[in-house]
Write a protein that holds these residues in place. Structure first.
Motif, PDB file in Angstrom:
ATOM      1  N   THR A  83       0.849  -1.189   0.000  1.00 21.96           N
ATOM      2  CA  THR A  83       0.000   0.000   0.000  1.00 21.96           C
ATOM      3  C   THR A  83       0.880   1.232   0.000  1.00 21.96           C
ATOM      4  N   SER A  84       0.295   2.330  -0.372  1.00 20.31           N
ATOM      5  CA  SER A  84       1.001   3.610  -0.351  1.00 20.31           C
ATOM      6  C   SER A  84       1.195   4.059   1.088  1.00 20.31           C
ATOM      7  N   LEU A  85       2.324   4.672   1.377  1.00 23.51           N
ATOM      8  CA  LEU A  85       2.574   5.193   2.710  1.00 23.51           C
ATOM      9  C   LEU A  85       2.153   6.643   2.839  1.00 23.51           C
ATOM     10  N   GLN A  86       1.365   7.124   1.875  1.00 25.85           N
ATOM     11  CA  GLN A  86       0.869   8.490   1.966  1.00 25.85           C
ATOM     12  C   GLN A  86      -0.256   8.519   2.985  1.00 25.85           C
ATOM     13  N   GLY A  87      -0.414   9.633   3.633  1.00 25.35           N
ATOM     14  CA  GLY A  87      -1.458   9.762   4.630  1.00 25.35           C
ATOM     15  C   GLY A  87      -0.872   9.760   6.025  1.00 25.35           C
ATOM     16  N   ILE A  88      -1.651   9.254   6.968  1.00 22.75           N
ATOM     17  CA  ILE A  88      -1.260   9.227   8.365  1.00 22.75           C
ATOM     18  C   ILE A  88      -0.818   7.816   8.722  1.00 22.75           C
ATOM     19  N   THR A  89       0.248   7.709   9.508  1.00 25.40           N
ATOM     20  CA  THR A  89       0.679   6.421  10.027  1.00 25.40           C
ATOM     21  C   THR A  89       0.627   6.457  11.540  1.00 25.40           C
ATOM     22  N   ILE A  90      -0.125   5.529  12.116  1.00 23.02           N
ATOM     23  CA  ILE A  90      -0.198   5.380  13.564  1.00 23.02           C
ATOM     24  C   ILE A  90       0.523   4.084  13.905  1.00 23.02           C
ATOM     25  N   THR A  91       1.461   4.169  14.829  1.00 26.04           N
ATOM     26  CA  THR A  91       2.284   3.028  15.195  1.00 26.04           C
ATOM     27  C   THR A  91       2.089   2.708  16.671  1.00 26.04           C
ATOM     28  N   ALA A  92       1.903   1.419  16.976  1.00 25.33           N
ATOM     29  CA  ALA A  92       1.768   0.964  18.368  1.00 25.33           C
ATOM     30  C   ALA A  92       2.784  -0.143  18.598  1.00 25.33           C
ATOM     31  N   ASP A  93       3.640   0.033  19.620  1.00 23.73           N
ATOM     32  CA  ASP A  93       4.591  -1.034  19.908  1.00 23.73           C
ATOM     33  C   ASP A  93       4.099  -1.861  21.103  1.00 23.73           C
ATOM     34  N   LYS A  94       4.792  -2.953  21.355  1.00 21.43           N
ATOM     35  CA  LYS A  94       4.315  -3.896  22.377  1.00 21.43           C
ATOM     36  C   LYS A  94       4.359  -3.331  23.789  1.00 21.43           C
ATOM     37  N   SER A  95       5.133  -2.272  24.022  1.00 28.65           N
ATOM     38  CA  SER A  95       5.191  -1.684  25.360  1.00 28.65           C
ATOM     39  C   SER A  95       4.102  -0.637  25.580  1.00 28.65           C
ATOM     40  N   GLY A  96       3.260  -0.380  24.557  1.00 24.09           N
ATOM     41  CA  GLY A  96       2.158   0.552  24.704  1.00 24.09           C
ATOM     42  C   GLY A  96       2.437   1.951  24.204  1.00 24.09           C
ATOM     43  N   VAL A  97       3.595   2.183  23.613  1.00 26.68           N
ATOM     44  CA  VAL A  97       3.940   3.504  23.087  1.00 26.68           C
ATOM     45  C   VAL A  97       3.244   3.693  21.744  1.00 26.68           C
ATOM     46  N   LEU A  98       2.624   4.864  21.556  1.00 24.52           N
ATOM     47  CA  LEU A  98       1.937   5.201  20.314  1.00 24.52           C
ATOM     48  C   LEU A  98       2.655   6.345  19.616  1.00 24.52           C
ATOM     49  N   PHE A  99       2.674   6.292  18.283  1.00 27.65           N
ATOM     50  CA  PHE A  99       3.223   7.370  17.476  1.00 27.65           C
ATOM     51  C   PHE A  99       2.179   7.800  16.464  1.00 27.65           C
ATOM     52  N   PHE A 100       2.047   9.113  16.287  1.00 25.48           N
ATOM     53  CA  PHE A 100       1.258   9.713  15.213  1.00 25.48           C
ATOM     54  C   PHE A 100       2.277  10.234  14.216  1.00 25.48           C
ATOM     55  N   ASN A 101       2.409   9.574  13.066  1.00 25.12           N
ATOM     56  CA  ASN A 101       3.526   9.785  12.141  1.00 25.12           C
ATOM     57  C   ASN A 101       4.819   9.622  12.937  1.00 25.12           C
TER      58      ASN A 101
END
Length: 113
Positions: free
Chosen positions: A31-49
């Motif tokens: 898929t295209s990586l255009q747009g918003i990327t939300i990332t969640a790691d196993k320790s509970g940390v979230l990233f908005f882009n």
């Protein structure tokens, strides 16, 4: 000239510098990586882009994000969650995304080998 063309026309994705173990899928598609990327790691940390956020501030970031001429319900959001992130956490993230007006949500996976 070809090298210059590829250097100029290449787009770079903004992804946080965290290592994830994405779940595998035999139906995974690129898929295209255009747009918003939300990332969640196993320790509970979230990233908005590339910005670290909490579950409570994620909605504020989504609401205030400038989608340009594209309506929010058509703007792509990619969710990449470590394979050890619980289903409950993923559902909470989906709820925040939908409550913020976004409808096009992609789950990032890796291809099974």
């Amino acid at each position: 000239q070809l090298i210059l063309f590829f250097l100029v026309s290449t787009t770079f994705a903004i992804v946080p510098g965290i290592k994830l173990n994405l779940p595998q899928s035999h139906t995974a598609e690129g898929t295209s990586l255009q747009g918003i990327t939300i990332t969640a790691d196993k320790s509970g940390v979230l990233f908005f882009n590339d910005k670290e956020v909490s579950m409570t501030t994620l909605g504020d970031e989504l609401v205030s994000y400038d989608t340009g001429d594209t309506k929010k319900d058509e703007f792509p959001v990619s969710l990449e969650a470590d394979s050890e992130v619980t289903n409950g956490t993923i559902v909470k993230i989906f709820d925040v995304i939908r409550e913020s007006g976004y409808c096009v949500i992609n789950l990032r996976t890796t291809s099974e080998k």
